[in-house]
Design a protein around this motif. Structure first.
Motif, PDB file in Angstrom:
ATOM      1  N   ILE A  79       6.018 -13.872  -2.355  1.00  0.00           N
ATOM      2  CA  ILE A  79       5.242 -13.345  -3.371  1.00  0.00           C
ATOM      3  C   ILE A  79       6.085 -13.056  -4.539  1.00  0.00           C
ATOM      4  O   ILE A  79       7.319 -12.657  -4.050  1.00  0.00           O
ATOM      5  N   ILE A  80       5.684 -12.686  -5.415  1.00  0.00           N
ATOM      6  CA  ILE A  80       6.534 -12.171  -6.769  1.00  0.00           C
ATOM      7  C   ILE A  80       5.800 -10.851  -6.975  1.00  0.00           C
ATOM      8  O   ILE A  80       4.444 -10.661  -7.060  1.00  0.00           O
ATOM      9  N   ARG A 138      10.147  -9.375  -9.580  1.00  0.00           N
ATOM     10  CA  ARG A 138      10.631 -10.231 -10.761  1.00  0.00           C
ATOM     11  C   ARG A 138      10.919  -9.449 -12.047  1.00  0.00           C
ATOM     12  O   ARG A 138      11.491 -10.012 -13.120  1.00  0.00           O
ATOM     13  N   GLN A 139      10.091  -8.186 -12.023  1.00  0.00           N
ATOM     14  CA  GLN A 139      10.154  -7.434 -13.380  1.00  0.00           C
ATOM     15  C   GLN A 139       9.979  -6.077 -13.246  1.00  0.00           C
ATOM     16  O   GLN A 139       9.010  -5.674 -12.469  1.00  0.00           O
ATOM     17  N   ILE A 140      10.525  -5.073 -13.980  1.00  0.00           N
ATOM     18  CA  ILE A 140      10.517  -3.780 -13.971  1.00  0.00           C
ATOM     19  C   ILE A 140      10.013  -3.197 -15.637  1.00  0.00           C
ATOM     20  O   ILE A 140      10.696  -3.885 -16.475  1.00  0.00           O
ATOM     21  N   LEU A 141       9.038  -2.670 -15.635  1.00  0.00           N
ATOM     22  CA  LEU A 141       8.499  -2.255 -16.963  1.00  0.00           C
ATOM     23  C   LEU A 141       8.753  -0.606 -17.102  1.00  0.00           C
ATOM     24  O   LEU A 141       8.296  -0.003 -16.417  1.00  0.00           O
ATOM     25  N   LYS A 175      21.709  -8.022 -13.874  1.00  0.00           N
ATOM     26  CA  LYS A 175      22.852  -8.549 -12.773  1.00  0.00           C
ATOM     27  C   LYS A 175      22.147  -9.165 -11.648  1.00  0.00           C
ATOM     28  O   LYS A 175      22.750  -9.863 -10.991  1.00  0.00           O
ATOM     29  N   PHE A 176      21.103  -8.621 -11.079  1.00  0.00           N
ATOM     30  CA  PHE A 176      20.353  -9.265 -10.096  1.00  0.00           C
ATOM     31  C   PHE A 176      19.440  -9.914 -10.120  1.00  0.00           C
ATOM     32  O   PHE A 176      18.637 -10.530  -9.243  1.00  0.00           O
ATOM     33  N   GLY A 177      19.235 -10.414 -11.826  1.00  0.00           N
ATOM     34  CA  GLY A 177      18.191 -11.337 -12.196  1.00  0.00           C
ATOM     35  C   GLY A 177      16.878 -10.979 -12.225  1.00  0.00           C
ATOM     36  O   GLY A 177      15.823 -11.749 -12.208  1.00  0.00           O
ATOM     37  N   LEU A 178      16.547  -9.628 -12.463  1.00  0.00           N
ATOM     38  CA  LEU A 178      15.253  -9.155 -12.650  1.00  0.00           C
ATOM     39  C   LEU A 178      15.068  -9.012 -14.274  1.00  0.00           C
ATOM     40  O   LEU A 178      15.849  -8.588 -14.948  1.00  0.00           O
ATOM     41  N   GLU A 179      13.889  -9.517 -14.598  1.00  0.00           N
ATOM     42  CA  GLU A 179      13.433  -9.236 -16.037  1.00  0.00           C
ATOM     43  C   GLU A 179      13.120  -7.597 -16.300  1.00  0.00           C
ATOM     44  O   GLU A 179      12.741  -7.241 -15.346  1.00  0.00           O
ATOM     45  N   THR A 180      13.235  -7.509 -17.519  1.00  0.00           N
ATOM     46  CA  THR A 180      12.899  -6.017 -17.841  1.00  0.00           C
ATOM     47  C   THR A 180      11.911  -6.138 -19.100  1.00  0.00           C
ATOM     48  O   THR A 180      12.040  -6.785 -20.009  1.00  0.00           O
TER      49      THR A 180
END
Length: 479
Positions: A276-277, A301-304, A336-341
């Motif tokens: 999952i993502i 995949r993303q942190i808001l 650095k670890f490939g997460l979108e923000t």
């Protein structure tokens, strides 16, 4: 009893600006979590017939809503009320009473506790439920069905012999793990998508309740933080997973209360759902490399991030309890670890004394290298420290919201902080922020290169039209 829970539309919501707005389709749609929990409790702990009508997700107009209400013929209708959308809520109430005069109507949500007298001044309303309403609402329904006296039920407002009675003790559930799962099966799950996601259907999970922080602009009803167990979180995810949904959003006010919590949930996800993502809403001061690395391994995949301000003195003034270095550092770790923000920002703060201050905020947002940014004009809600300060300085009218609830009008202008910048100036600056952030050639290329599906392209294209001024719509100015 036949119970219809309605997520009301926001067509006539009160606004900060009349010429820059978005629709649900522009920003995505998320389920009414509060109503789904109430429905889940009803299904598990009563014999009442329950249905949820999410008018926002289904994009229903008032004629269609009326048709759905007449089709179901409920005996009681429940709605979550938000103060800025109270006009729309009241229109739904009037539709119910016009078509089914004997149908009860009950409102819940933080609005009714803030304005109980003003809300009950509308004769069409029968009941209010204060606080967390799962248990209270079932008690009310059971009493109505059996013809019992409701006077002893704590946490409700009701009418008796021509008077309004307020039993104001708010509902509060210490052990939220004792609650049954939300009634996800009553929701139009295929409608819930995020404009900054992949464009696929999203499973939305609330893994906690409350927020322990005290930002001056926030009117959260509960400061106490209560968390679901990892087992409970996974069980809710399992409902979506079995239906082929592989993208999730944790919609808590505060998911990363500590890095440890995120890592423990990530470990649980890795064990059960390796394909999952997911994304979550959180704080920049609770980000570590170890946490982000583990979350990435688990499919995050993303942190808001709620950042809001761009200067340390501004962040201190709104009691955000973060600093600009933490903002830069946390976004850098994610990259650095490939997460979108994605980051949220407020313009029109009391510390914004000129256009230069707002443009500095925009420059800082770009400097952070965040993938997405959402800009909003400050709304000083009643009950917040910022609202009290504005009233004391005679910048904000003390009775606007009370008077609005008594006599709601469509698309009313919300009082904003115009000590230094006018509504018109802030409206123009809002457009500048969106356009300069998203219409940079590098940003356009970045987002185009990430498109992996037709649905994702459509989602991003709608967002682009909004930024350019075509996706939003102009409202008629109403004084």
């Amino acid at each position: 009893m036949k119970v219809l829970l309605i997520n009301a539309p926001s067509k006539y919501a009160a606004v900060t600006t009349a010429d820059w707005d978005t629709t649900a389709e522009d920003i995505g749609a998320f389920p009414p979590i509060g109503l789904s929990y109430v429905a889940g409790y009803l299904v598990k702990n009563s014999s009442h017939e329950v249905k949820i009508l999410d008018t926002l997700a289904e994009r229903l107009d008032y004629n269609q809503i009326e048709g759905r209400i007449k089709e179901f013929q409920p005996e009681i209708v429940g709605l979550t009320a938000f103060t800025p959308t109270f006009y729309d809520v009241l229109q739904i109430v009037k539709i119910v009473k016009k078509n089914i005069p004997d149908c009860y109507v009950c409102l819940g949500g933080s609005h009714v506790t803030a304005y109980p007298k003003e809300t009950m001044s509308h004769k069409e309303l029968d009941f209010l439920v204060h606080g967390e309403g799962e248990i209270i609402f079932v008690s009310l329904l059971d009493a109505l069905e059996k013809g019992n006296d409701i006077s002893a039920i704590e946490g409700i407002s009701f009418r008796k012999e021509g008077s309004v009675i307020h039993n104001m003790k708010k509902g509060y559930i210490n052990d939220i793990n004792s609650l049954p799962s939300p009634a996800f099966d009553l929701l139009p799950l295929d409608k819930y998508k995020s404009a900054i996601g992949t464009g696929n259907t999203v499973g939305t999970i609330a893994s906690s309740r409350g927020c322990p922080y005290e930002c001056t602009y926030c009117n959260r009803p509960y400061r106490t933080y209560r968390s679901y167990t990892n087992e409970r979180i996974l069980s809710e995810m399992d409902y979506f997973y079995k239906r082929g949904i592989r993208e999730f959003v944790f919609f808590d006010d505060m998911f990363n209360l500590t890095p440890k919590r995120v890592m423990e949930i990530s470990d649980a996800i890795i064990t059960k759902y390796p394909d999952i993502i997911w994304s979550f809403r959180g704080r920049v001061d609770q980000v570590t490399e170890e946490m982000v690395k583990k979350a990435k391994m688990a499919g995050c995949r993303q942190i808001l991030f709620g950042v809001e301000a761009a200067k340390d003195e501004d962040l201190k003034a709104i009691k955000k309890r973060i600093n600009t270095k933490q903002v830069i550092d946390s976004i850098a770790i994610c990259k650095k670890f490939g997460l979108e923000t994605s980051t949220n920002w407020i313009i029109g703060l009391p510390t914004h004394k000129s256009r230069k201050d707002v443009l500095h905020l925009l420059d800082f947002a770009i400097k952070t290298r965040t993938d997405y940014a959402q800009f909003n004009i400050l709304i000083p809600y009643a009950g917040t420290e910022m609202f009290d300060e504005g009233v004391k300085k005679k910048i904000l009218p003390p009775d606007f919201w009370n008077e609005y609830v008594l006599n709601p009008i469509p698309n009313a202008y919300i009082p904003i902080w115009e000590e230094y910048l006018s509504r018109e100036e802030l409206s123009e600056l809002l457009k500048i922020c969106y356009r300069k952030f998203y219409l940079r050639p590098s940003k356009i290329l970045e987002h185009v290169s990430r498109v992996r599906s037709v649905s994702q392209f459509k989602s991003k294209f709608r967002g682009m039209l909004t930024v350019m001024g075509f996706g939003g719509f102009k409202r008629e100015k109403t004084e």
